[in-house]
Motif scaffolding. Structure first.
Motif, PDB file in Angstrom:
ATOM      1  N   THR A 166      -9.736 -40.190 -20.176  1.00 45.56           N
ATOM      2  CA  THR A 166      -9.636 -39.095 -19.218  1.00 45.56           C
ATOM      3  C   THR A 166     -10.595 -37.983 -19.643  1.00 45.56           C
ATOM      4  O   THR A 166     -10.687 -37.653 -20.828  1.00 45.56           O
ATOM      5  N   TYR A 167     -11.272 -37.388 -18.650  1.00 44.85           N
ATOM      6  CA  TYR A 167     -12.322 -36.407 -18.935  1.00 44.85           C
ATOM      7  C   TYR A 167     -12.204 -35.244 -17.968  1.00 44.85           C
ATOM      8  O   TYR A 167     -12.151 -35.449 -16.747  1.00 44.85           O
ATOM      9  N   ASN A 168     -12.146 -34.017 -18.493  1.00 46.31           N
ATOM     10  CA  ASN A 168     -12.098 -32.826 -17.654  1.00 46.31           C
ATOM     11  C   ASN A 168     -13.505 -32.371 -17.296  1.00 46.31           C
ATOM     12  O   ASN A 168     -14.448 -32.510 -18.093  1.00 46.31           O
ATOM     13  N   ILE A 169     -13.633 -31.793 -16.104  1.00 47.68           N
ATOM     14  CA  ILE A 169     -14.908 -31.260 -15.623  1.00 47.68           C
ATOM     15  C   ILE A 169     -14.806 -29.745 -15.579  1.00 47.68           C
ATOM     16  O   ILE A 169     -13.934 -29.192 -14.900  1.00 47.68           O
ATOM     17  N   ASN A 181     -11.878 -25.250 -14.788  1.00 49.00           N
ATOM     18  CA  ASN A 181     -11.611 -26.677 -14.655  1.00 49.00           C
ATOM     19  C   ASN A 181     -11.629 -27.037 -13.174  1.00 49.00           C
ATOM     20  O   ASN A 181     -10.776 -26.601 -12.400  1.00 49.00           O
ATOM     21  N   LYS A 184     -11.315 -33.864 -12.762  1.00 47.93           N
ATOM     22  CA  LYS A 184     -11.281 -34.761 -13.912  1.00 47.93           C
ATOM     23  C   LYS A 184     -11.536 -36.201 -13.478  1.00 47.93           C
ATOM     24  O   LYS A 184     -11.414 -36.555 -12.295  1.00 47.93           O
ATOM     25  N   TYR A 185     -11.936 -37.010 -14.452  1.00 47.85           N
ATOM     26  CA  TYR A 185     -12.096 -38.451 -14.268  1.00 47.85           C
ATOM     27  C   TYR A 185     -10.987 -39.142 -15.057  1.00 47.85           C
ATOM     28  O   TYR A 185     -10.684 -38.750 -16.182  1.00 47.85           O
ATOM     29  N   GLU A 186     -10.431 -40.182 -14.458  1.00 46.58           N
ATOM     30  CA  GLU A 186      -9.392 -40.943 -15.149  1.00 46.58           C
ATOM     31  C   GLU A 186      -9.721 -42.433 -15.111  1.00 46.58           C
ATOM     32  O   GLU A 186      -9.565 -43.073 -14.076  1.00 46.58           O
ATOM     33  N   ILE A 206     -18.527 -31.814 -19.422  1.00 49.10           N
ATOM     34  CA  ILE A 206     -17.547 -32.898 -19.385  1.00 49.10           C
ATOM     35  C   ILE A 206     -16.939 -33.029 -20.775  1.00 49.10           C
ATOM     36  O   ILE A 206     -17.656 -33.223 -21.760  1.00 49.10           O
ATOM     37  N   THR A 209     -10.390 -35.732 -22.935  1.00 55.89           N
ATOM     38  CA  THR A 209      -9.050 -35.245 -23.274  1.00 55.89           C
ATOM     39  C   THR A 209      -8.222 -36.324 -23.970  1.00 55.89           C
ATOM     40  O   THR A 209      -7.125 -36.042 -24.446  1.00 55.89           O
TER      41      THR A 209
END
Length: 381
Positions: A166-169, A181, A184-186, A206, A209
Motif C-alpha cells: 500500500t502506498y500513499n500519494i 494526502n 493511495k494505491y493498494e 509516493i 505504508t
C-alpha cells in the motif's frame, strides 16, 4: 500549414506546460506561464552550460543515452536531484540490440509481472515483442513501511508497477507547504510515468505504508520502449490509413489522432474476429493478412461467405453506424494483423466519414441479395 511544419519542440513544450498546469492548478494561468517558461529557459541554459552538473550528488554519475546505468543495490535507490531530463527523439533512435536491458527472472516472476502490466494503459499499444522488452527491462524493488519511493520535485528516474503493498500519494500545498494526502494505491497500479514522459519534476510524493514489492524500469529504457513504440506505431498506421480511400476526407491532424487511437490486435488463422449477433465494440483496419466475411440466415446454422478482405481494407463499422448487433461473422484466413478502433474513438474521430460508410451499406445489401436472397442487413441479426 500541415502538421509536418509544426516543430516537434513546440509540441513537446505545450504538452509539458499543459501537464504542469493540470498539476499545479494556478489561479492566474498567464502569470504562471510567464514564470514557467522563464524558469524553463534558465534551467535549460544552465544545463547546456554545464551548470547543472554541479548539483549532481557525489555518489552518482551523469550517463548518456548510450550508457545504461547498472541497476542499484536492492537496499538503496539513488535519486538524482536537479539534472533536467534529457531530450529524446524517437525518430533519431536507431534500433540497437546493445541498448536492450535484460534483468533475469524466473518463469514465475515473469508471469506475475505480465499480469501486473497487462492492463496498464501506456502498454496497450505495444506488440508482443515490445511487451517482452518491457518484461526483460524491469527489476524488482522491495520497500518497507514509511519508505519514500518518489519525492515531489525530484527529476524522474524510474517508472514503477506495483506488485504488492500500500502506498500513499502526497501533493505539497503550494500555499502552506504542507503535504496533502490525495489518494493511495493498494496492491495494484503504476506510477512515475508523467515525469519520464514529459521531462517534468515529480508531481507528487509516493510513500510506502506497508512492506511491498515494486517492478521498476529506468528512465532511458522506459522512454526508448514506450515513446519509440508509439512513434513506430504512428508511422506504420499513417501508411495504413493513407491506403484507405474512405479516410481521404480527414485532414492531417485528424488522421494523426486516429493513428494514436488505434490499438494492435493479432489473430491466428481460423480465429473468429467478429461473431454475428454480438454487440459491436469497435471496427478494424486490416494491416496484414486476409479475412473472410460470412453470414448465417435466420433459422440456419450454415454460414456462407459473402466476401474476402485483404490489406488496406476495414470491417466492423456497420454495427457502429446502425447501432445494431453484428450483421456478419469475420474469420482470419491466415495470420492477421489489425488496427482496432473502439466504439468511443470511432464516434469521436470518424464523424466526417460516416456518410461515406453508409453508402457502402447498399453494396453489402446487394451482395446479400445475390447470395442469400435477403434484402436487408437487419434481417440477418
Amino acid at each position: 500549414m500541415n502538421r509536418h511544419d509544426v516543430p516537434p519542440e513546440l509540441t513537446n513544450l505545450l504538452m509539458e506546460f499543459t501537464v504542469s498546469v493540470l498539476v499545479e492548478r494556478p489561479e492566474d494561468i498567464l502569470a504562471y506561464a510567464a514564470k514557467y517558461f522563464t524558469n524553463l529557459h534558465e534551467q535549460r541554459s544552465a544545463s547546456t552550460n554545464g551548470g547543472s552538473q554541479q548539483n549532481v550528488e557525489n555518489d552518482e554519475a551523469i550517463y548518456s543515452d548510450e550508457d545504461e546505468p547498472e541497476p542499484p543495490p536492492p537496499t538503496r535507490f539513488n535519486r538524482r536531484k536537479s539534472v533536467f531530463a534529457e531530450h529524446y527523439d524517437p525518430a533519431e533512435d536507431e534500433d540497437d540490440e546493445a541498448h536492450r536491458i535484460i534483468h533475469p527472472k524466473s518463469d514465475e516472476q515473469r508471469e506475475i509481472l505480465a499480469m501486473a502490466v497487462k492492463n496498464i494503459l501506456l502498454f496497450r499499444s505495444l506488440d508482443a515483442s515490445q511487451m517482452q522488452d518491457v518484461l526483460d527491462a524491469m527489476f524488482e524493488r522491495r520497500v518497507v513501511p514509511n519508505e519514500i519511493v518518489i519525492q515531489q520535485g525530484d527529476d524522474g528516474d524510474y517508472f514503477y508497477v506495483i506488485q504488492s503493498g500500500t502506498y500513499n500519494i502526497f501533493v505539497r500545498n503550494p500555499t502552506t507547504g504542507d503535504n496533502m494526502n490525495v489518494g493511495k494505491y493498494e496492491n495494484h497500479g503504476s506510477f512515475g510515468e508523467l515525469a519520464l514522459l514529459y521531462n517534468q519534476p515529480r508531481a507528487a510524493t509516493i510513500q510506502a505504508t506497508t512492506d511491498g514489492s515494486l517492478w521498476a524500469m529506468n528512465r532511458q529504457t522506459f522512454r526508448r520502449i514506450v515513446l519509440k513504440s508509439a512513434h513506430k506505431k504512428r508511422v506504420v498506421y499513417e501508411k495504413l490509413l493513407e491506403s484507405v480511400p474512405m479516410l481521404s476526407s480527414l485532414n492531417a491532424y485528424e488522421r494523426m489522432n486516429l493513428c494514436d487511437a488505434l490499438m494492435p490486435k493479432e489473430f491466428k488463422e481460423g480465429d473468429c474476429i467478429i461473431k454475428q449477433g454480438d454487440s459491436a465494440d469497435g471496427m478494424y483496419f486490416l494491416e496484414d493478412g486476409t479475412v473472410s466475411i460470412r453470414v448465417r440466415s435466420e433459422g440456419s446454422e450454415e454460414e456462407k461467405e459473402i466476401s474476402r478482405f485483404t490489406n488496406g481494407t476495414y470491417f466492423g463499422e456497420l454495427s457502429l453506424i446502425t447501432h445494431k448487433p453484428r450483421a456478419a461473422s469475420v474469420y482470419a484466413c491466415s495470420d492477421v494483423k489489425t488496427a482496432f478502433l473502439d466504439v468511443e474513438a470511432f464516434e469521436r474521430l470518424l464523424g466526417n466519414c460516416v456518410e461515406i460508410m453508409k453508402r457502402n451499406i447498399t453494396h453489402y445489401e446487394e451482395q446479400l441479395v445475390a447470395i442469400l436472397g435477403s434484402t436487408n442487413i437487419s434481417d440477418l441479426r
